[in-house]
Design an enzyme around this catalytic site. Structure first.
Site, PDB file in Angstrom:
ATOM      1  N   CYS A 138       0.916  -1.399  -0.346  1.00 61.66           N
ATOM      2  CA  CYS A 138      -0.190   0.347   0.029  1.00 61.66           C
ATOM      3  C   CYS A 138       1.004   1.627  -0.074  1.00 61.66           C
ATOM      4  O   CYS A 138       0.586   2.254  -1.167  1.00 61.66           O
ATOM      5  CB  CYS A 138      -1.151  -0.192   1.175  1.00 61.66           C
ATOM      6  SG  CYS A 138      -0.124  -0.635   3.040  1.00 61.66           S
TER       7      CYS A 138
ATOM      8  N   ARG B 265       3.639   3.992  12.496  1.00 63.74           N
ATOM      9  CA  ARG B 265       2.546   3.675  12.765  1.00 63.74           C
ATOM     10  C   ARG B 265       2.560   3.948  13.644  1.00 63.74           C
ATOM     11  O   ARG B 265       3.120   5.195  14.498  1.00 63.74           O
ATOM     12  CB  ARG B 265       2.464   2.461  12.797  1.00 63.74           C
ATOM     13  CG  ARG B 265       1.371   1.492  12.998  1.00 63.74           C
ATOM     14  CD  ARG B 265       0.872   1.514  12.015  1.00 63.74           C
ATOM     15  NE  ARG B 265       1.109   0.226  11.351  1.00 63.74           N
ATOM     16  CZ  ARG B 265       1.497  -0.164   9.865  1.00 63.74           C
ATOM     17  NH1 ARG B 265       0.336   0.312   9.458  1.00 63.74           N
ATOM     18  NH2 ARG B 265       1.885  -1.205  10.266  1.00 63.74           N
TER      19      ARG B 265
ATOM     20  N   HIS C 262      -2.294   6.857   5.101  1.00 56.81           N
ATOM     21  CA  HIS C 262      -1.553   6.342   4.457  1.00 56.81           C
ATOM     22  C   HIS C 262      -0.895   8.118   4.175  1.00 56.81           C
ATOM     23  O   HIS C 262      -1.485   8.127   3.205  1.00 56.81           O
ATOM     24  CB  HIS C 262      -0.696   5.428   3.693  1.00 56.81           C
ATOM     25  CG  HIS C 262      -0.606   3.543   4.855  1.00 56.81           C
ATOM     26  ND1 HIS C 262      -1.242   3.143   6.029  1.00 56.81           N
ATOM     27  CD2 HIS C 262       0.207   2.657   4.476  1.00 56.81           C
ATOM     28  CE1 HIS C 262      -0.680   2.271   6.364  1.00 56.81           C
ATOM     29  NE2 HIS C 262      -0.603   1.724   5.096  1.00 56.81           N
TER      30      HIS C 262
HETATM   31  C1  2RA Z   1       1.202  -2.235   6.197  1.00 65.87           C
HETATM   32  N1  2RA Z   1       1.424  -1.734   4.464  1.00 65.87           N
HETATM   33  O1  2RA Z   1       0.443  -0.954   6.589  1.00 65.87           O
HETATM   34  C2  2RA Z   1       1.696  -2.882   5.515  1.00 65.87           C
HETATM   35  C3  2RA Z   1       0.536  -3.750   5.331  1.00 65.87           C
HETATM   36  N2  2RA Z   1      -0.324  -3.815   4.894  1.00 65.87           N
HETATM   37  O2  2RA Z   1       1.560  -3.136   7.644  1.00 65.87           O
END
Ligand code: 2RA
Length: 329
Positions: free
Chosen positions: A126, A227, A234
């Site tokens: 992604c 994250r 994202h």
């Molecule tokens: C994530 N791109 O965002 C990876 C898996 N979808 O954790």
């Protein structure tokens, strides 16, 4: 078109069904596939109920296309079995992406390489998809030398367990952890697992997949994947050094004219992409476009996309659309 959706009950699988319906993909028969424990249950598609099949039964039904979002291990075992039986597989896991015999496709960039011989096609990661959507037209015009990307990734990329962890932390409930640390009021610089070089798999996906999709190993990429407690999509802060000089207005025009990209870039009106507003959309949003004044031929920009849609389900369905529209399947 008889189409199997493998992983139909998962977070991405459910959106694949939604996107297939939204885009009115020419489905004559839908074959939802999920783990043994779900076989016999039903999923809804365009107002009708469909019974979940086993892998074996789905293969025997000989779908023309099977779109997978069921993890790498499942794909490595079952994608070849579908392919050997005449089905063209489009796989959303990392299993086949760097296999030199498999193509890694973002339709707006490189679908033209697809042929009838491609029976297993890889959908990129992604965070890679949204990055290369903006890089590709600029690489074509100015030749990219080096990319430095920092990602701010939605917890939906990790899955349902991460969403549940954040919800629990909002309520100060101790629950199952998707991450090593709390994600609420935090930023975790650790997406996927660490490799021997100190980078995570997620960061190395950005490095390796970008080169493959742009078909240019000379493009240098370095990445930091983080994250954050966001669900809509994202975000990426990207610094791009070109071989050649560029004009900022022309950069904006090129991006504006690129199918699948929406430029949101106006400091007078505080206009820039944000995941809260990208959620549920299929475009890649680009803003904060500005010259890096510390280095020649270098640009900064901010890229946002819904990681479950253009970053996964929609890109996969667009590949299927390309196959059908170009009579490859
Ligand atoms: C994530 N791109 O965002 C990876 C898996 N979808 O954790």
């Amino acid at each position: 078109m008889k189409i199997a959706v493998v992983g139909a009950t998962g977070m991405v699988g459910e959106i694949m069904l939604k996107v297939l319906a939204e885009r009115n993909f020419p489905v004559t028969e839908l074959i939802p596939v999920a783990s043994e424990k779900s076989v016999g249950k039903e999923v809804e598609f365009k107002g009708k109920k469909f019974v979940i099949k086993s892998m074996e039964d789905a293969i025997a039904m000989k779908p023309e296309i099977a779109i997978f979002s069921a993890g790498g291990t499942t794909s490595l075992e079952w994608a070849p079995k579908f392919a050997e039986n005449g089905t063209t597989v489009i796989d959303n896991s990392s299993a086949w992406r760097m296999d030199p015999t498999k193509k890694l496709i973002v339709p707006e960039i490189n679908a033209d390489v697809l042929t009838k011989e491609d029976k297993i096609i890889a959908n990129p990661n992604c965070s890679t998809i949204q990055l290369v959507m903006a890089l590709a037209p600029l690489h074509k015009k100015y030749a990219i030398k080096r990319v430095v990307v920092s990602t701010y990734q939605s917890i939906t990329g990790t899955g349902v367990k991460a969403v549940k962890q954040l919800e629990n932390e909002y309520k100060d409930i101790k629950g199952e952890m998707a991450y090593n640390y709390p994600i609420h009021r935090n930023a975790i610089p650790h997406c996927d697992v660490f490799e021997d070089n100190g980078y995570t798999k997620e960061e190395m996906k950005l490095v390796k997949e970008t080169k493959k999709i742009l078909r240019d190993d000379t493009v240098l990429v370095t990445a930091t994947a983080v994250r954050i407690p966001v669900v809509g999509g994202h975000s990426e802060s990207v610094n791009i050094q070109f071989e050649n000089s560029f004009d900022l207005a022309e950069v904006r025009r090129i991006l504006h004219e690129t199918p699948g990209i929406i430029v949101q870039d106006n400091t007078d009106t505080n206009t820039y992409p944000m995941p809260l507003y990208a959620e549920g959309k299929d475009e890649v949003f680009v803003g904060r476009i500005r010259r890096d004044e510390t280095q020649d031929n270098t640009l900064n920009m901010w890229i946002v996309a819904d990681n479950l849609r253009k970053g996964a389900a929609t890109n996969t369905v667009q590949i299927a659309e390309y196959l059908v529209q170009n009579k490859i399947v």
